[in-house]
Motif scaffolding. Structure first.
Motif, PDB file in Angstrom:
ATOM      1  N   PHE A  52      -6.461  -8.858  13.087  1.00  0.00           N
ATOM      2  CA  PHE A  52      -6.045  -8.043  11.943  1.00  0.00           C
ATOM      3  C   PHE A  52      -4.741  -7.302  12.222  1.00  0.00           C
ATOM      4  O   PHE A  52      -3.879  -7.175  11.352  1.00  0.00           O
ATOM      5  N   GLY A  56      -1.060  -7.733  10.295  1.00  0.00           N
ATOM      6  CA  GLY A  56      -0.338  -6.619   9.685  1.00  0.00           C
ATOM      7  C   GLY A  56       1.104  -6.536  10.165  1.00  0.00           C
ATOM      8  O   GLY A  56       2.014  -6.261   9.382  1.00  0.00           O
ATOM      9  N   GLU A  59       3.243  -9.122   8.531  1.00  0.00           N
ATOM     10  CA  GLU A  59       3.617  -8.710   7.168  1.00  0.00           C
ATOM     11  C   GLU A  59       4.857  -7.814   7.225  1.00  0.00           C
ATOM     12  O   GLU A  59       5.735  -7.890   6.360  1.00  0.00           O
ATOM     13  N   GLN A  66      12.616  -9.830   3.857  1.00  0.00           N
ATOM     14  CA  GLN A  66      12.864  -9.721   2.420  1.00  0.00           C
ATOM     15  C   GLN A  66      13.864  -8.612   2.098  1.00  0.00           C
ATOM     16  O   GLN A  66      14.563  -8.677   1.091  1.00  0.00           O
ATOM     17  N   ASP A  99      13.157  -5.669  17.222  1.00  0.00           N
ATOM     18  CA  ASP A  99      13.283  -4.377  16.562  1.00  0.00           C
ATOM     19  C   ASP A  99      12.088  -3.521  16.974  1.00  0.00           C
ATOM     20  O   ASP A  99      10.946  -3.975  16.896  1.00  0.00           O
ATOM     21  N   ALA A 101      10.675  -1.393  15.398  1.00  0.00           N
ATOM     22  CA  ALA A 101       9.762  -1.272  14.249  1.00  0.00           C
ATOM     23  C   ALA A 101       8.842  -2.480  14.130  1.00  0.00           C
ATOM     24  O   ALA A 101       7.815  -2.417  13.453  1.00  0.00           O
TER      25      ALA A 101
ATOM     26  N   VAL B 134       8.756   3.166   6.569  1.00  0.00           N
ATOM     27  CA  VAL B 134       9.354   2.000   7.225  1.00  0.00           C
ATOM     28  C   VAL B 134      10.846   2.214   7.420  1.00  0.00           C
ATOM     29  O   VAL B 134      11.570   2.585   6.485  1.00  0.00           O
ATOM     30  N   GLN B 135      11.298   1.988   8.633  1.00  0.00           N
ATOM     31  CA  GLN B 135      12.728   2.026   8.934  1.00  0.00           C
ATOM     32  C   GLN B 135      13.005   0.977  10.000  1.00  0.00           C
ATOM     33  O   GLN B 135      12.367   0.972  11.053  1.00  0.00           O
ATOM     34  N   PHE B 136      13.942   0.093   9.718  1.00  0.00           N
ATOM     35  CA  PHE B 136      14.236  -0.996  10.646  1.00  0.00           C
ATOM     36  C   PHE B 136      15.549  -0.750  11.364  1.00  0.00           C
ATOM     37  O   PHE B 136      16.430  -0.026  10.872  1.00  0.00           O
ATOM     38  N   MET B 170      11.815   4.292   4.287  1.00  0.00           N
ATOM     39  CA  MET B 170      11.311   3.895   2.973  1.00  0.00           C
ATOM     40  C   MET B 170       9.799   4.107   2.913  1.00  0.00           C
ATOM     41  O   MET B 170       9.078   3.778   3.868  1.00  0.00           O
ATOM     42  N   VAL B 173       5.985   1.048   0.704  1.00  0.00           N
ATOM     43  CA  VAL B 173       6.128  -0.402   0.869  1.00  0.00           C
ATOM     44  C   VAL B 173       5.238  -0.942   1.993  1.00  0.00           C
ATOM     45  O   VAL B 173       5.142  -2.155   2.190  1.00  0.00           O
ATOM     46  N   TYR B 174       4.603  -0.072   2.755  1.00  0.00           N
ATOM     47  CA  TYR B 174       3.814  -0.541   3.892  1.00  0.00           C
ATOM     48  C   TYR B 174       2.632   0.394   4.067  1.00  0.00           C
ATOM     49  O   TYR B 174       2.800   1.607   4.229  1.00  0.00           O
ATOM     50  N   ARG B 176      -1.256   1.261   5.873  1.00  0.00           N
ATOM     51  CA  ARG B 176      -2.198   1.003   6.971  1.00  0.00           C
ATOM     52  C   ARG B 176      -3.603   1.101   6.394  1.00  0.00           C
ATOM     53  O   ARG B 176      -3.923   2.055   5.684  1.00  0.00           O
ATOM     54  N   VAL B 178      -7.567   1.272   7.410  1.00  0.00           N
ATOM     55  CA  VAL B 178      -8.538   1.480   8.490  1.00  0.00           C
ATOM     56  C   VAL B 178      -9.926   1.458   7.871  1.00  0.00           C
ATOM     57  O   VAL B 178     -10.256   2.296   7.041  1.00  0.00           O
ATOM     58  N   ALA B 196      -8.527  -2.130  11.926  1.00  0.00           N
ATOM     59  CA  ALA B 196      -7.296  -1.655  11.306  1.00  0.00           C
ATOM     60  C   ALA B 196      -6.379  -2.829  11.022  1.00  0.00           C
ATOM     61  O   ALA B 196      -6.340  -3.812  11.778  1.00  0.00           O
ATOM     62  N   SER B 197      -5.654  -2.718   9.933  1.00  0.00           N
ATOM     63  CA  SER B 197      -4.661  -3.721   9.613  1.00  0.00           C
ATOM     64  C   SER B 197      -3.601  -3.067   8.747  1.00  0.00           C
ATOM     65  O   SER B 197      -3.672  -1.883   8.433  1.00  0.00           O
ATOM     66  N   PHE B 198      -2.606  -3.867   8.364  1.00  0.00           N
ATOM     67  CA  PHE B 198      -1.508  -3.362   7.561  1.00  0.00           C
ATOM     68  C   PHE B 198      -1.221  -4.331   6.429  1.00  0.00           C
ATOM     69  O   PHE B 198      -1.494  -5.536   6.537  1.00  0.00           O
ATOM     70  N   ALA B 200       1.976  -5.141   3.507  1.00  0.00           N
ATOM     71  CA  ALA B 200       3.325  -4.811   3.052  1.00  0.00           C
ATOM     72  C   ALA B 200       3.480  -5.199   1.592  1.00  0.00           C
ATOM     73  O   ALA B 200       2.810  -6.113   1.091  1.00  0.00           O
ATOM     74  N   LEU B 202       5.232  -7.174  -0.571  1.00  0.00           N
ATOM     75  CA  LEU B 202       6.104  -8.336  -0.468  1.00  0.00           C
ATOM     76  C   LEU B 202       6.383  -8.905  -1.844  1.00  0.00           C
ATOM     77  O   LEU B 202       5.546  -8.812  -2.747  1.00  0.00           O
ATOM     78  N   VAL B 203       7.544  -9.511  -1.946  1.00  0.00           N
ATOM     79  CA  VAL B 203       7.911 -10.187  -3.188  1.00  0.00           C
ATOM     80  C   VAL B 203       7.372 -11.607  -3.109  1.00  0.00           C
ATOM     81  O   VAL B 203       7.665 -12.333  -2.156  1.00  0.00           O
TER      82      VAL B 203
END
Lengths: 172, 204
Positions: A52, A56, A59, A66, A99, A101, B134-136, B170, B173-174, B176, B178, B196-198, B200, B202-203
């Motif tokens: 899991f 995540g 994603e 994207q 990254d 992140a 979220v920040q990349f 941002m 958009v994401y 978590r 649990v 736990a998982s996440f 996003a 997504l388009v």
């Protein structure tokens, strides 16, 4: 006339001792089988957790693609310039993938009373796959998860996701 | 008168059986052997029942979390905001003792999603969704420099330094997820199992 006396004293005791030994052996082996069943449940739990969490994180990597598709395509195109060698040109794609992140270090968000493991997950690679024959493109995202298991030491798991993508030009 | 010899055989070996003392001793030995065996069997039955509960909890958690992740991105969170009075920016919690099943679409057909939280049999299933900013870190390039490059040299595409985008981070958009499954155990008051998982935004 000879009288021969054959004594069968104690045969019942010997037989009962033999049966007792066999039964005790069966009980010991059954208990041993149960001992191995318990760690398997913990193993199943840890595997499910890793599944899991890696899903995540994959994603999140798709989200990054994207949000910044042009930079990913440019980094990927740079990698394909063979004349400069992979060491020079893969640095851009590596920067996209490596990254902070896109990694989870010492993740403990799924700990419970049954198990508490620290899981590390990171995106290992994001590769663009192109099939000119069918005019199709796809991204192959590979995630690596690892944790320290009490019974099996360092356990690593790889998860790969393949998604089909379409390039849409947004210029007039 | 001569006596005719009579030939007969007389077996003088007595057929001894098992004495009562031997029988009693043998039964005592077998009885004492069965005491630890019964103890081991009882312990193994208790352990099996415990493990069965754990496996049921794992399966229930897996199924519930898989179903929750199949819902559209903000479906559960918006339901919490609109119907359950949840906070605008999370965290959104679902579960408790009287939690109706979530359905998607609202009137699901054959392939609709149904997520049961709260009391499910002898287990309690709770779901907590939190928003993860979220920040990349990204290295951008210059399309103009690339278009002007005639030697196909990526180093001339004017790559930037590694920069954090977007700034500020941002949100929305994401998420978590649990999921916690809890049940009562005889020895320990309450046992829990977490996944736990996440997810996003997504388009498609």
């Amino acid at each position: 006339m000879k009288n021969s006396h054959s004594s069968k004293n104690g045969h019942a005791l010997i037989l009962s001792l033999v049966f007792a030994a066999i039964l005790l052996q069966l009980a010991i082996s059954y208990t041993g089988m149960l001992k191995s069943a318990h760690p398997q449940n913990i193993l199943i739990d840890e595997r499910v957790k890793m599944d899991f969490i890696t899903q995540g994180l994959i994603e999140k990597s798709i989200l990054k693609f994207q949000l910044f598709p042009a930079d990913f395509y440019a980094a990927n195109d740079a990698t394909n310039v063979a004349s400069y060698g992979p060491l020079v040109t893969s640095v851009y794609l590596n920067a996209f993938v490596n990254d902070p992140a896109l990694s989870l270090i010492n993740f403990t968000g799924a700990n419970s009373s049954i198990s508490s493991v620290t899981i590390n997950v990171s995106i290992a690679s994001m590769a663009l796959l192109t099939r000119y024959r069918w005019n199709q493109e796809a991204i192959r995202i590979q995630a690596l998860a690892s944790y320290m298991s009490k019974s099996h030491g360092n356990v690593q798991k790889e998860q790969v996701r393949l998604i089909k993508i379409n390039r849409i030009a947004n210029h007039p | 008168m001569m006596e005719r010899p009579i030939a007969f055989t007389c077996s003088s070996t007595p057929a001894r059986g098992i004495t009562l003392t031997e029988l009693v001793l043998a039964m005592a030995v077998l009885a004492f052997t069965f005491i630890p065996i019964m103890g081991a069997l009882t312990t193994s039955i208790k352990g099996t029942m415990k493990d069965e509960r754990v496996v049921q909890a794992i399966n229930l958690a897996q199924t519930s979390l898989n179903t929750a992740l199949q819902f559209p991105f903000d479906e559960l969170a918006s339901h919490s905001r609109a119907v359950l009075g949840g906070p605008a920016s999370g965290p959104w919690t679902f579960g408790g003792t009287a939690q109706p099943a979530f359905q998607y679409p609202v009137t699901p057909g054959v392939n609709g999603l149904i997520l049961r939280l709260g009391q499910v049999g002898t287990f309690t299933v709770d779901l907590a969704i939190t928003d993860e900013p979220v920040q990349f870190t990204i290295q951008t390039y210059s399309p103009a420099s690339r278009a002007a490059d005639t030697t196909n040299d990526p180093t001339t595409w004017n790559w930037s330094l590694l920069t954090n985008y977007p700034t500020p981070a941002m949100t929305g958009v994401y998420h978590r997820y649990v999921l916690t499954v809890a049940w009562q155990d005889r020895q320990v008051a309450t046992k829990t199992y977490c996944l736990a998982s996440f997810k996003a935004k997504l388009v498609e």
